[in-house]
Write an enzyme that holds these catalytic residues in place. Structure first.
Site, PDB file in Angstrom:
ATOM      1  N   HIS A   1     -12.260  -2.626  -3.671  1.00  0.00           N
ATOM      2  CA  HIS A   1     -11.835  -1.403  -2.985  1.00  0.00           C
ATOM      3  C   HIS A   1     -11.084  -0.463  -3.926  1.00  0.00           C
ATOM      4  CE1 HIS A   1     -11.228   0.647   0.859  1.00  0.00           C
ATOM      5  NE2 HIS A   1      -9.992   0.914   0.472  1.00  0.00           N
TER       6      HIS A   1
ATOM      7  N   ASP B   1       0.839  -1.191   0.000  1.00  0.00           N
ATOM      8  CA  ASP B   1       0.000   0.000   0.000  1.00  0.00           C
ATOM      9  C   ASP B   1       0.879   1.248   0.000  1.00  0.00           C
ATOM     10  OD1 ASP B   1      -2.216   1.659   0.145  1.00  0.00           O
ATOM     11  OD2 ASP B   1      -3.266   0.259   1.451  1.00  0.00           O
TER      12      ASP B   1
END
Length: 406
Positions: A320, A231
């Site tokens: 997402h 991430d």
């Protein structure tokens, strides 16, 4: 939370295969949210050539990070492994008295933070040894700026309620918010103690505090969050940040930004129990290499419109990555600098810290996620705060908040 790159365009109708929500619930999944990283060029406050999103720079044991500069180092410096967020409420007072107390407090905090960053603090606990690589930010909440009539961005406001929120007032809000980061917990803890004493001396009281951490990460690679996903892949470069992260050029907010903080509890064990392909479909990326489901490498741009031969989206409709894509929001981008937290059994997750010009940017993303994110049944947002991150102190002798009083 992932925020992906790309230009906005109209979303075609979904023939969607998507993610089997019932199967996910049976597996007991939770949100895979983001651990972001800063962009080194942001610190300079000047133009640089736009570049493809890259892995965040690793923490260094080199020279001290500078305190002085047009922007606060807590937004621009490379992320350090340890962080502490602190929030305080300031004593109610007449506007003139409240402004005077705040001006004095900001002067005290400027001195404390500058000395600790430079290694010149009088506290022996912050002297000697390797450089602590301290960075910091100081920000003001919307209730305080409104109460004292301070010069803050017009869009500064608390977030609206989102479906699924389980917010604890004791874990969010605040008139004054600080974030301290360093190479390890020791200097962060000592400096947090000093900050709390300085605020208490001006009549302030603690509201909440939260510690966080980053994983060990090889140089040039992207950190992983507690769900195991890379991430911080798609943070904006400097030119993009000028439009979406920092205030308008030439104005009093040019080197300021707005912090949106969310404390998100994650059920990591239940998520790990899911089959890998279901985790990947819920996220929209592959856990192994971090590549989007439409790409071959981590930094490939997710194609949220690509379809399978049967007409379903390659990146499922509820993934997402799809729902947080800038392509669904006119290209708007936010800068993510998140941390993980672990407060004991059953309470581990993400400290989502993101920076943007207008908190409405986050509201639009979260509205999409709250409506149909495949991960929604598996997360709990239990803390929230919004605060105006003041411009930095350009040179020695200056004080944080010099543009507040006009």
């Amino acid at each position: 939370m992932h925020v992906e790159s790309g230009k906005a365009r109209k979303e075609p109708g979904d023939a969607g295969r998507g993610v089997d929500r019932r199967a996910l619930i049976a597996g007991g999944v939770v949100l895979a949210a983001g651990i972001g990283a800063g962009v080194g060029a942001l610190a300079r406050g000047s133009g640089s050539e736009p570049a493809a999103a890259a892995a965040p720079p690793p923490p260094s044991t080199g020279p001290a990070l500078p305190f002085h500069g047009p922007r606060q180092s807590g937004v621009t410096a490379p992320q350090q492994p340890a962080t502490q967020l602190l929030a305080f409420d300031l004593a109610p007072a007449a506007v003139s008295d409240g402004r005077a107390a705040l001006r004095s407090l900001l002067g005290d905090l400027t001195r404390l933070l500058a000395e600790a960053t430079a290694g010149t603090s009088a506290d022996p606990r912050l002297r000697g040894g390797e450089d602590a690589r301290l960075s910091s930010l100081v920000a003001l909440g919307p209730a305080l700026t409104g109460r004292l009539g301070l010069n803050a961005p017009a869009g500064l406001a608390d977030l609206p309620a989102f479906p699924g929120d389980r917010l604890d007032p004791a874990r969010g809000g605040g008139d004054l918010v600080l974030q301290l980061c360093a190479a390890d917990r020791w200097p962060v803890s000592v400096l947090a103690e000093q900050v709390a004493a300085a605020v208490a001396a001006k009549g302030g009281t603690p509201r909440w505090t939260q510690s966080g951490f980053l994983p060990r990460t090889a140089p040039g690679t992207t950190p992983r969050n507690l769900f195991g996903y890379k991430d911080g892949t798609a943070n904006p470069d400097e030119e993009t940040a000028k439009q979406w992260v920092w205030g308008p050029a030439g104005g009093p907010y040019e080197h300021g930004t707005v912090l949106v903080y969310r404390r998100i509890r994650m059920d990591t064990a239940a998520f790990a129990a899911l089959a890998e392909d279901r985790r990947d479909q819920a996220m929209g990326r592959r856990i192994g290499d971090g590549a989007p489901l439409t790409g071959a490498a981590e930094h490939d741009d997710p194609d949220i419109y690509a379809k399978n031969p049967d007409g379903s989206y390659v990146i499922p409709a509820g993934a997402h990555v799809r729902l947080s894509s800038p392509r669904l929001d006119g290209g708007a981008r936010i800068l993510r600098r998140g941390y993980s937290y672990d407060d004991g059994a059953g309470d581990r997750g993400l400290l989502f810290c993101a920076f943007m010009r207008d908190p409405g940017q986050f509201t639009r993303i979260q509205n999409r996620l709250a409506a149909k994110d495949a991960l929604n049944p598996f997360l709990e947002h239990n803390g929230s705060a919004v605060a105006y991150v003041l411009p930095g102190v350009a040179a020695e002798g200056g004080v944080l908040g010099e543009s507040l009083w006009g």
